[in-house]
Design an enzyme around this catalytic site. Structure first.
Site, mmCIF file in Angstrom:
data_model
loop_
_atom_site.group_PDB
_atom_site.id
_atom_site.type_symbol
_atom_site.label_atom_id
_atom_site.label_comp_id
_atom_site.label_asym_id
_atom_site.label_seq_id
_atom_site.Cartn_x
_atom_site.Cartn_y
_atom_site.Cartn_z
ATOM 1 N N GLU A 1 0.809 -1.225 0.000
ATOM 2 C CA GLU A 1 0.000 0.000 0.000
ATOM 3 C C GLU A 1 0.837 1.268 0.000
ATOM 4 O OE1 GLU A 1 -2.827 0.361 3.208
ATOM 5 O OE2 GLU A 1 -3.586 2.246 2.391
ATOM 6 N N ASP B 1 -0.691 -5.201 2.955
ATOM 7 C CA ASP B 1 -1.246 -4.020 3.618
ATOM 8 C C ASP B 1 -0.667 -4.011 5.026
ATOM 9 O OD1 ASP B 1 -4.598 -2.551 3.853
ATOM 10 O OD2 ASP B 1 -2.695 -1.964 4.764
ATOM 11 N N ILE C 1 -0.855 -1.940 7.638
ATOM 12 C CA ILE C 1 -1.906 -1.707 8.637
ATOM 13 C C ILE C 1 -3.208 -1.527 7.862
ATOM 14 C CG2 ILE C 1 -2.841 -0.249 10.464
ATOM 15 C CD1 ILE C 1 -0.085 0.632 11.232
ATOM 16 N N ASP C 2 -4.103 -2.512 8.014
ATOM 17 C CA ASP C 2 -5.440 -2.319 7.441
ATOM 18 C C ASP C 2 -6.340 -1.866 8.585
ATOM 19 O OD1 ASP C 2 -7.275 -2.429 5.223
ATOM 20 O OD2 ASP C 2 -8.281 -3.946 6.428
ATOM 21 N N THR D 1 -6.121 1.837 9.259
ATOM 22 C CA THR D 1 -5.263 2.912 9.778
ATOM 23 C C THR D 1 -6.069 3.982 10.501
ATOM 24 O OG1 THR D 1 -3.596 2.563 8.051
ATOM 25 C CG2 THR D 1 -3.608 4.714 9.123
ATOM 26 N N ASP E 1 -5.988 -4.946 0.299
ATOM 27 C CA ASP E 1 -7.076 -5.243 1.256
ATOM 28 C C ASP E 1 -7.650 -6.630 0.994
ATOM 29 O OD1 ASP E 1 -8.100 -1.871 0.670
ATOM 30 O OD2 ASP E 1 -7.184 -2.618 2.526
HETATM 31 O O1 I4D Z 1 -6.097 2.370 4.405
HETATM 32 P P1 I4D Z 1 -6.327 1.091 5.119
HETATM 33 O O2 I4D Z 1 -5.208 0.103 4.859
HETATM 34 O O3 I4D Z 1 -6.647 1.291 6.546
HETATM 35 O O4 I4D Z 1 -7.561 0.387 4.402
HETATM 36 C C1 I4D Z 1 -8.891 0.796 4.546
HETATM 37 C C2 I4D Z 1 -9.165 1.876 3.532
HETATM 38 O O5 I4D Z 1 -8.405 3.016 3.859
HETATM 39 C C3 I4D Z 1 -10.632 2.251 3.565
HETATM 40 O O6 I4D Z 1 -10.838 3.224 2.557
HETATM 41 C C4 I4D Z 1 -11.461 1.044 3.248
HETATM 42 O O7 I4D Z 1 -12.771 1.369 3.249
HETATM 43 C C5 I4D Z 1 -11.225 -0.030 4.225
HETATM 44 O O8 I4D Z 1 -11.621 0.357 5.495
HETATM 45 C C6 I4D Z 1 -9.767 -0.405 4.226
HETATM 46 O O9 I4D Z 1 -9.581 -1.408 5.151
HETATM 47 MG MG MG Z 2 -3.308 0.075 5.051
HETATM 48 MG MG MG Z 3 -6.296 -1.401 3.751
#
Ligand code: I4D
Ligand code: MG
Ligand code: MG
Length: 284
Positions: A77, A97, A99-100, A102, A227
């Site tokens: 990412e 990813d 941190i999913d 964030t 994701d």
């Molecule tokens: O940016 P990170 O890695 O936190 O991923 C999230 C996305 O930012 C959101 O738009 C999306 O809707 C999801 O929530 C996704 O998990």
């Molecule tokens: Mg992320």
């Molecule tokens: Mg993500």
């Protein structure tokens, strides 16, 4: 294999073990940083957040994996956000990813995960998702089942939309036209008498909840390949379906998905949705 005989080493064992170990190490870093002060920046919108921990963890994961597998390719990412090309070739490729969730991480909301997927010849071979704050490791290898820690996962068998708990995510595209379509899609599913629609702030964790049978369907326009990659293997190995919002086969780069425990549920969800255009990961 006879008792006591040599362990059968199958292809990608070493990669899978490395993914598990580095996901756990990354989770420890995230857990430590979770309660510390964060330096927050934005990317594509005011809602698209990134912290120094996202970048630190991505560097930790990639440098460790690159040391062990120098010929492999990486899609991640934060490197993509910094301009790296997002291209899935036939080479062994890690889709990461760091941190999913964030935004959750920034706010101290515990739905936060590390997602590590692995593909060869553009076919997903395994996925590892570490739910850092709950010490849950979701993992699956193609053809070998899906697990959360040691528990085998089985996706929902629900086929009736009026009995479904549906997960989705709002994403970071917040222009009025997008929000109107996004809320209209939720409205259509609620008018179809779905039991509920939930947004937890982490698409990869939501997809893992689906694999665990804790929800019946997931849909989203606007997520990314990082994701999706790991959680797609986990859902499929739990007996679930992951497909394009058009009802066709999943395109990991298309930034849209419908997933469900059953094909019938996935089709009902896809039929209820109005499309939202979000571009593709492999198109700049
Ligand atoms: O940016 P990170 O890695 O936190 O991923 C999230 C996305 O930012 C959101 O738009 C999306 O809707 C999801 O929530 C996704 O998990
Ligand atoms: Mg992320
Ligand atoms: Mg993500």
């Amino acid at each position: 294999m006879e008792a006591g005989g040599p362990a059968v080493v199958s292809q990608w064992d070493e990669c899978f073990q490395a993914a598990v170990q580095v996901a756990q190490r990354a989770g420890q870093v995230i857990r430590k940083a979770f309660t510390e002060e964060k330096h927050v920046s934005t990317k594509t919108s005011a809602a698209d957040l990134v912290t120094e921990t996202d970048c630190l963890v991505e560097h930790l994961i990639i440098s460790e994996l690159r040391k062990q597998f120098p010929s492999h390719r990486f899609i991640s990412e934060e490197a993509t956000a910094a301009g790296a090309k997002c291209e899935l070739t036939s080479s062994p490729t890690w889709v990461i990813d760091p941190i999913d969730g964030t935004c959750n991480f920034v706010h101290g909301f515990p739905n936060v995960a590390v997602s590590i997927g692995f593909a060869v010849h553009q076919e997903l071979e395994f996925g590892v998702v570490h739910h850092c704050m709950e010490e849950r490791l979701y993992m699956a290898r193609r053809g070998r089942g899906a697990f959360c820690n040691t528990q085998r996962l089985c996706a929902s068998r629900e086929t009736d939309l009026s009995k479904a708990l549906i997960l989705t995510e709002i994403g970071s595209k917040r222009d009025p036209a997008t929000l109107k379509l996004l809320l209209s899609n939720m409205e259509q599913l609620l008018l179809a008498k779905a039991h509920g629609v939930r947004v937890i702030g982490s698409s990869t964790l939501a997809l893992c909840h689906l694999a665990a049978g804790a929800a019946d369907a997931y849909y989203q326009f606007g997520l990314h390949c990082w994701d999706l990659a790991a959680a797609t293997v986990i859902i499929r190995e739990a007996g679930g379906i992951v497909m394009d919002t058009t009802g066709g086969p999943l395109n990991l780069m298309a930034r849209r998905v419908v997933a469900a425990g059953t094909q019938k549920m996935a089709t009902l969800i896809a039929q209820a949705l109005q499309p939202i255009s979000c571009g593709q990961d492999d198109q700049a």
